[in-house]
Structure formats: C-alpha cells, structure tokens
Design an enzyme around this catalytic site. Structure first.
Site, PDB file in Angstrom:
ATOM      1  CG  HIS A 226      -1.823  -1.126   1.390  1.00 31.12           C
ATOM      2  ND1 HIS A 226      -1.660  -2.103   2.337  1.00 31.12           N
ATOM      3  CD2 HIS A 226      -2.931  -1.473   0.699  1.00 31.12           C
ATOM      4  CE1 HIS A 226      -2.644  -2.989   2.243  1.00 31.12           C
ATOM      5  NE2 HIS A 226      -3.415  -2.643   1.251  1.00 31.12           N
TER       6      HIS A 226
ATOM      7  CD  GLN B  20       1.599  -6.923 -12.454  1.00 29.96           C
ATOM      8  OE1 GLN B  20       2.372  -6.004 -12.705  1.00 29.96           O
ATOM      9  NE2 GLN B  20       1.897  -8.187 -12.681  1.00 29.96           N
TER      10      GLN B  20
END
Ligand code: AMP
Length: 281
Positions: free
Chosen positions: A37, A148
């Site tokens: 994150h 991704q």
C-alpha cells in the site's frame, strides 16, 4: 492529515481542491496497510498534488463464508503510516455511509469477473466494482492507484472506468514482495511459521511458468504443468488454480504468442493466497 468520515465532506474537500487546480490521487484500500500500500501511496504522491487514501473494509466483496469479520482492522497504525507518508486525507467512512438504508445499485463487469477469483468468490467483483465506482464518484480523483497483485481486479477496474467514462486515470502499480518472493498481503498475518515458510512456493511456481515461456514453450498446458511441478514439492500447499491467460481478456491461452499473464491461487491451511506474473515474450 485530515480524517474524513462522510461522503459529503469528502466530495466537498475534493471539489474545493479541484477548483484550485490541484490534482488528486486516490489509493483505495481495506486498511491493515503494508509496504505494498505504501508503494501505491508514494506513486500517487509522485504524480499528483494531493493524496487521498480510502480505508473501507467493504462487506459486499466478502462471501458469507469469508473472513469479513476477522479481516485485520488497525485504524490507528494505518493513520500513522498515512501521516508519515504525507497523505492529505484519510477517507474512512462507516458501512452505513457507503451503503445507507435503501441502497440497491450494483455495478458488474461480467466478462472480466467470470473466471478465476470471480468463479471462486461469487459476488466478489460486483462488490469491488460497486464500491470502486462509489469511491471514484465521491472523491473524483485525477488518478486512482491499484496494485498488480490483484491482477483481475485491476483489469476489471480499468475496464469499468473506461466503460462508464469515470474520468480518473487508472494506474496499476507492480507487486511489492518480501525478500523470498511472497507478495505482501494483509492476510499474510494469518500464516503460521510453517505456513509462512511454504508460502513463497506460489511465486516460485509462477516463475517456473515464466521460465518455460522464455525457453520457447508455447502450449498453455505445458506451461501450466511447469507451474504444477513446482507446487508438488510443497506438501502444505494445494492448488486452487494456475492459469496461463490473455492479459486483457483473462481467457486461458492455448498458445502463448507475445504476452501472457500467469495467474495463481493456492491454499495453505485455511489461508488462500493469490499472485500473478505478466510475461512478455
Ligand atoms: P487491499 O487493502 O488488499 O484491498 O489492497 C488495496 C490496494 O493495494 C489494491 O489495489 C491492491 O492490489 C494493492 N496491493 C495489495 N498488496 C499489494 C502488493 N503486495 N503490492 C502492490 N500493491 C498491493
């Protein structure tokens, strides 16, 4: 850093900043923030004037037997990480704020949601697509950042934003990994010591698939077999799926031509791990 709890206050904040010509980067998360994150936050910081991190454990993307109630929640630590990363706004709405009484709209992206995670987790991607649409409508960011790591999710969000003219640029950021290759995930905290030691096998299997492609193997079934052979060596792990797919449609490839995405999901005990590798020939 401001912490905003309501959709109205968030929309007002965005409108005021946009009037000043300030570009806004949105990083949607479910919290329990980790270095994956953080990488998205830093990417947003680099390309936008202001960064909004949303933190919402979205109930509609969890199945009835999934871990919604057990999902790690640590608002204080998450807020500290965001502050350290100079995030401008932490948008942390309540469930009622996002799904008030009478809420009934669902957004679906049926083609991209059909296989893989969508097949194993019925309703999951409708929950994701609906909440992402809402977050984009509330925050109205210039760009939105996704990992991704969740390849099918990022493909679906990219499609959704284009199909509904939602306006934000969708940026897909590469997967951040531990030193041994395990993709960072908020759910990794559930792994016992032995399970944690076994977990990198998924990335090793995907790498074996990539090596097969680079060695000139084209048949999807043979590439799949190369991945399965690696998985066989780890008795704690079982395969949910290992697939060789077209990166745009996520349909399985009989023959690999120029590009493929290797998608994998495994189970170690009760924990389910997913990962992927994009391969260009
Ligand atoms: P989550 O909190 O799990 O919903 O994830 C929020 C965002 O962070 C999603 O766009 C994820 O794809 C992304 N993300 C999660 N893990 C990683 C990782 N290891 N590397 C990069 N991005 C990640």
């Amino acid at each position: 850093m401001d912490t905003i709890r309501t959709a109205k206050a968030m929309a007002d904040w965005s409108a005021a900043h946009q009037r000043e010509g300030i570009t806004i980067g949105l990083v949607p998360t479910m919290g329990a923030l980790h270095a994956g994150h953080r990488a998205l936050i830093r990417a947003a910081r680099l390309s936008c004037d202001a960064v909004v991190v949303s933190l919402f454990v979205n109930p509609t993307q969890f199945g009835p037997k999934e871990d919604f109630s057990r999902y790690p929640r640590q608002l204080k630590a998450d807020a500290a990480l965001c502050k350290k990363e100079c995030v401008d706004v932490l948008f942390a709405p309540s469930t009622d704020e996002i799904y008030p009484d009478g809420f009934q709209t669902t957004v679906t992206v049926p083609g991209l949601a059909r296989r893989w995670e969508g097949e194993r987790r019925p309703g999951h991607f409708a929950g994701v697509a609906t909440v992402v649409t809402k977050l984009l409508a509330i925050v109205r960011p210039t760009a939105a950042f996704f990992g991704q790591k969740d390849f099918q999710q990022s493909a679906l969000v990219t499609r959704l934003v284009a199909d509904l003219n939602l306006g934000a640029r969708v940026i897909v950021y590469p997967t951040v990994r531990e030193a041994d290759g395990l993709a960072l995930s908020s759910r990794n905290v559930y792994l016992t010591k032995d399970q944690r030691a076994a977990a990198p096998v998924l990335f090793q299997a995907l790498k074996a698939g990539r090596t097969a492609i680079r060695d000139g193997i084209k048949a999807g079934t043979k590439i799949q077999q190369a991945m399965r052979d690696v998985m066989k060596q780890e008795r704690l792990a079982t395969i949910d799926y290992l697939a060789v797919c077209d990166p745009e449609t996520l349909e399985p490839l009989k023959q690999v031509r120029d590009r493929a995405v290797l998608l994998g999901a495994i189970r170690i005990g009760k924990i389910r791990l997913i990962d992927n590798l994009l391969v260009k020939v």
